[in-house]
Scaffold this motif. Structure first.
Motif, PDB file in Angstrom:
ATOM      1  N   ILE A 145      -0.636   4.857  -7.222  1.00 55.12           N
ATOM      2  CA  ILE A 145       0.228   5.844  -7.878  1.00 55.12           C
ATOM      3  C   ILE A 145       0.068   7.261  -7.310  1.00 55.12           C
ATOM      4  N   VAL A 146      -1.133   7.877  -7.487  1.00 49.97           N
ATOM      5  CA  VAL A 146      -1.272   9.280  -7.096  1.00 49.97           C
ATOM      6  C   VAL A 146      -1.699   9.457  -5.635  1.00 49.97           C
TER       7      VAL A 146
ATOM      8  N   VAL B 176      -6.980   9.961  10.058  1.00 46.74           N
ATOM      9  CA  VAL B 176      -7.413   8.645   9.569  1.00 46.74           C
ATOM     10  C   VAL B 176      -8.143   8.782   8.235  1.00 46.74           C
ATOM     11  N   ILE B 177      -9.091   9.720   8.175  1.00 48.72           N
ATOM     12  CA  ILE B 177      -9.935   9.792   6.971  1.00 48.72           C
ATOM     13  C   ILE B 177      -9.140  10.302   5.757  1.00 48.72           C
ATOM     14  N   THR B 178      -8.310  11.323   5.969  1.00 48.46           N
ATOM     15  CA  THR B 178      -7.547  11.819   4.821  1.00 48.46           C
ATOM     16  C   THR B 178      -6.525  10.780   4.357  1.00 48.46           C
ATOM     17  N   SER B 179      -6.000  10.002   5.309  1.00 51.84           N
ATOM     18  CA  SER B 179      -5.019   8.971   4.929  1.00 51.84           C
ATOM     19  C   SER B 179      -5.631   7.902   4.035  1.00 51.84           C
ATOM     20  N   LEU B 180      -6.961   7.780   4.068  1.00 56.09           N
ATOM     21  CA  LEU B 180      -7.617   6.785   3.217  1.00 56.09           C
ATOM     22  C   LEU B 180      -7.246   6.986   1.753  1.00 56.09           C
ATOM     23  N   PHE B 181      -7.076   8.270   1.386  1.00 56.05           N
ATOM     24  CA  PHE B 181      -6.814   8.557  -0.023  1.00 56.05           C
ATOM     25  C   PHE B 181      -5.442   8.059  -0.465  1.00 56.05           C
TER      26      PHE B 181
ATOM     27  N   GLY C  77      -9.318  -1.696  -0.859  1.00 59.01           N
ATOM     28  CA  GLY C  77     -10.603  -2.392  -0.952  1.00 59.01           C
ATOM     29  C   GLY C  77     -11.621  -1.775  -0.018  1.00 59.01           C
ATOM     30  N   GLY C  78     -11.200  -1.462   1.202  1.00 56.22           N
ATOM     31  CA  GLY C  78     -12.093  -0.862   2.183  1.00 56.22           C
ATOM     32  C   GLY C  78     -12.649   0.457   1.703  1.00 56.22           C
ATOM     33  N   VAL C  79     -11.768   1.286   1.140  1.00 53.33           N
ATOM     34  CA  VAL C  79     -12.197   2.597   0.649  1.00 53.33           C
ATOM     35  C   VAL C  79     -13.199   2.434  -0.488  1.00 53.33           C
ATOM     36  N   VAL C  80     -12.869   1.517  -1.411  1.00 53.47           N
ATOM     37  CA  VAL C  80     -13.756   1.295  -2.558  1.00 53.47           C
ATOM     38  C   VAL C  80     -15.126   0.810  -2.089  1.00 53.47           C
ATOM     39  N   VAL C  81     -15.113  -0.149  -1.180  1.00 53.52           N
ATOM     40  CA  VAL C  81     -16.382  -0.711  -0.702  1.00 53.52           C
ATOM     41  C   VAL C  81     -17.191   0.342   0.059  1.00 53.52           C
TER      42      VAL C  81
ATOM     43  N   ILE D  59      -2.103  12.987  -3.475  1.00 53.59           N
ATOM     44  CA  ILE D  59      -3.427  13.514  -3.130  1.00 53.59           C
ATOM     45  C   ILE D  59      -3.493  13.830  -1.637  1.00 53.59           C
ATOM     46  N   VAL D  60      -2.952  12.927  -0.809  1.00 54.53           N
ATOM     47  CA  VAL D  60      -2.987  13.162   0.638  1.00 54.53           C
ATOM     48  C   VAL D  60      -2.201  14.423   0.993  1.00 54.53           C
ATOM     49  N   GLY D  61      -1.032  14.572   0.395  1.00 51.57           N
ATOM     50  CA  GLY D  61      -0.237  15.775   0.648  1.00 51.57           C
ATOM     51  C   GLY D  61      -0.970  17.037   0.231  1.00 51.57           C
TER      52      GLY D  61
END
Lengths: 274, 413
Positions: free
Chosen positions: B168-169, B158-163, B305-309, B173-175
């Motif tokens: 675009i990138v 879950v947490i890594t998928s946030l990225f 938005g969730g990640v940014v906030v 980044i997740v990979g």
């Protein structure tokens, strides 16, 4: 008020400390209760009074031994316990079979070993250092033999369920006829305490199913209690040592806190009386 | 600081100290003038230093027995619990130690908020502290993944998928984080490596944190500047050291309560089920100390938005010294701020509670309201309060009013 607060007086200090301790406890407890209410979707579990609960909880040695017998004669047909070794059976805090008995138990199993110098695998009688022999060679074989459901490894099963001991105990005693109108799938059984009430495992415990070595009457409840005790030990083999050491550690710390508090008071009295 | 210069007595000491002033440093740490009115909320700095060192030591021992491989990690943790001498103690101490570490850090941060410890001239202490806190969360998260149980695996997913929300990138980044196309052994090994590295970075930052603290010296519950050293201060050793020790022992009693009598109460039972990518747990929850931020993450309907906030909710704390416009440090003299402080505390606890609940219906609604309030506290309440609030008068020094008004105490002897 403010002036009072400036004094590092003893009463004030203790009051503050009490508040801090309360806060240290409250947050995790709120969160744990949030988790608990999440898990409490099904029925209230049957609650047993377990000897291993509480600050001084220890295992009932006789119950552990009977529990091993239930595992060996009933559960081990389908469930593995791959994290346990036969030597564990004679270790302190467990069923504490004599070393001889554990050796005999181990030797009653055929263990696949090898390869030998010819490159062949061979079987030999089990030794104390061997892990519990698995009923199936792999997960796929276990699934194939059990209608697609993998009978979970029971080594840490109690720790892997919320209120594990009561949960397993309840499941074992929770088999009954499905209520009217309840659609039961093929090859699935009804269990009162299983989330969703569908369970692939059939009811295995019946009164008089086995003859206990110590002569105890093998009622369904007795067997459920014994196997649960055994599984709890399997998940937490250090439980007794943990309770014992924990009591000593906390007692020691309380005495230490008392002594340090006295020297603290003595020290600060120099400052406050200046 | 106006400390007199320390000169070692012996010739050898002088020779050594003029080349490497370790003796001066030791002398400084011993005599460091500390306000004498510090209360027990100030002992958490020492407690946290202990926590970090205890985590590092137990962690090093665990690393000797742990195997970072998707097929072996789960069993190796149980191997530690069963076959390593006192392995259960070391592992339970490490696992519960992280919870206690966060408890202490939350108390420490809220103490800073209450007494205005972040205000001039202590901004650097606060900013370094926040960096430590962020690194702590990263470290704790990666440590939670190492036992490779169901919660480990799915929390990592879950947490890594946030990225992936990054435009675009994101997917690249997740990979890159995973080292493959899903969370697996490569992810585990890099998390293990970083989990070992970060605590030493934290340690270095702690040294800077304490260094920065020793420039202006401690603030105090009254929040007024004091001369150092003066009759308002006491030398760190033995006065403050013994007090810190006492608080640490009380803290350890609570820790021992968890370690010995409820070692698994703060974690999730699902983490004793080995990671299985075919089976998703019904509720994926992080450890309790990350729940408020998890609630903020889920409060926003949009993934990016969730990640940014969520990141904003952390980084906004860094700007606190400039968001708080009040000249008065301590909440003791700020009647309104005192109320808002406790509202914020409750708000964060509410967020934590909502983080543990599924994001639906009323839970989600309350979570959103609490998120909005969280930001409002820092962006609106703190700047406006500084201008509008009528503060109560400050005492001239921390000891004078005591002597004047409370004669009982002074004549106690």
């Amino acid at each position: 008020m403010i002036q009072k607060q400036l004094i590092t007086g003893d009463n004030f200090v203790l009051k503050k400390l009490k508040i801090i301790i309360k806060i240290l406890f409250i947050y995790p407890i709120i969160i744990v209760s949030a988790n608990n209410s999440m898990a409490a979707e099904g029925l209230d579990l049957l609650k047993n009074k377990w000897s291993f609960e509480g600050l001084f909880g220890t295992f009932d040695r006789a119950s552990l031994r009977r529990g091993y017998q239930v595992y060996n004669e009933v559960c081990s047909g389908c469930h593995s316990m791959k994290l346990l070794s036969y030597r564990n059976l004679s270790e302190k805090g467990g069923p504490e079979f004599s070393r001889e008995d554990s050796k005999n138990i181990a030797a009653s199993f055929e263990v696949i070993d090898g390869p030998n110098s010819e490159g062949e695998m061979f079987t030999r009688p089990g030794r104390l250092s061997d892990k519990f022999v698995k009923p199936y060679p792999n997960v796929q074989a276990a699934e194939a033999a059990n209608g697609g459901a993998y009978p979970p490894d029971m080594s840490v099963l109690i720790k892997a369920r919320k209120d594990g001991a009561n949960y397993i105990y309840s499941i074992l005693l929770g088999y009954e006829d499905p209520p009217e109108g309840f659609e039961l799938d093929e090859g699935v059984y009804y269990n009162k305490y299983m989330p969703g009430h569908n369970i692939k495992m059939p009811n295995v415990l019946f009164d008089g199913l086995l003859d206990y070595a110590d002569g105890t009457e093998a009622t369904t409840q007795q067997m459920a209690k014994d196997i649960t005790t055994f599984l709890t030990w399997a998940s937490e083999p250090s439980l007794e040592a943990r309770h014992k050491i924990g009591f000593k550690v906390i007692l020691y710390l309380i005495i230490l806190a008392f002594v340090v508090h006295l020297s603290l008071k003595k020290l600060w009295s120099r400052i406050e009386s200046k | 600081m106006s400390e007199e210069k320390y000169i070692p007595k012996s010739k050898l000491g002088q020779w050594f100290d003029s080349r490497l002033p370790l003796l001066s440093l030791a002398h400084h740490l011993r005599d460091y003038p500390t306000p004498k009115n510090l209360n027990y909320w100030w002992t958490f700095g020492a407690i946290l230093t202990f926590c970090l060192i205890a985590q590092i030591i137990t962690g090093i021992v665990l690393a000797m027995h742990y195997v970072a491989h998707a097929d072996l990690a789960f069993e190796s943790v149980e191997h530690i619990m069963r076959d390593v001498n006192y392995g259960w103690l070391i592992r339970y101490f490490h696992a519960n130690g992280s919870s206690m570490f966060f408890l202490a850090v939350y108390v420490h941060i809220f103490r800073g908020l209450y007494y205005g410890s972040y205000k001039s001239p202590r901004e650097m202490i606060w900013i370094i502290g926040m960096l430590i806190y962020i690194l702590m969360m990263a470290t704790a998260f990666m440590g939670y993944v190492l036992p490779w149980g169901q919660m480990s695996f799915w929390a990592a997913t879950v947490i890594t998928s946030l990225f992936s929300a990054i435009p675009i990138v994101g997917d690249s980044i997740v990979g890159w984080l995973w080292g493959g196309y899903a969370v697996g052994s490569p992810t585990l090994t890099r998390f293990y490596s970083l989990h070992y590295l970060l605590p030493f970075l934290i340690f270095a930052l702690v040294v800077l944190h304490i260094w920065a603290l020793h420039i202006p010296g401690n603030t105090n519950p009254v929040g007024i500047d004091i001369k150092q050293p003066s009759k308002d201060t006491v030398p760190f050793s033995p006065y403050v050291a013994v007090k810190d020790l006492y608080a640490l022992i009380i803290f350890l009693i609570i820790t021992a309560g968890f370690v010995f009598f409820a070692p698994n109460i703060l974690s999730h039972p699902d983490n004793y089920i080995k990671a299985n990518q075919m089976v998703t747990p019904t509720h994926i929850v992080p450890e309790w100390y990350l729940l408020p931020f998890y609630a903020i993450l889920r409060a926003v309907p949009d993934k990016l938005g969730g990640v940014v906030v969520m990141f904003a909710s952390l980084f906004i704390l860094m700007f606190l010294p400039w968001l708080d416009t009040s000249k008065v440090r301590s909440a003791v003299f700020r009647p309104l701020y005192k109320i808002f402080f406790w509202v914020l505390v409750i708000d964060v606890i509410v967020l934590g509670y909502m983080g543990a609940k599924p994001p639906e219906g009323l839970y989600l609604l309350i979570g959103r309201a609490a998120t909005i309030y969280y930001f409002a506290h820092f962006i609106l309440v703190m700047p406006i309060l500084g201008f509008k609030e009528k503060t109560t008068p400050l005492p001239i020094s921390i000891s004078d009013p005591v002597l004047d008004s409370d004669t009982k105490t002074t004549n106690y002897r």
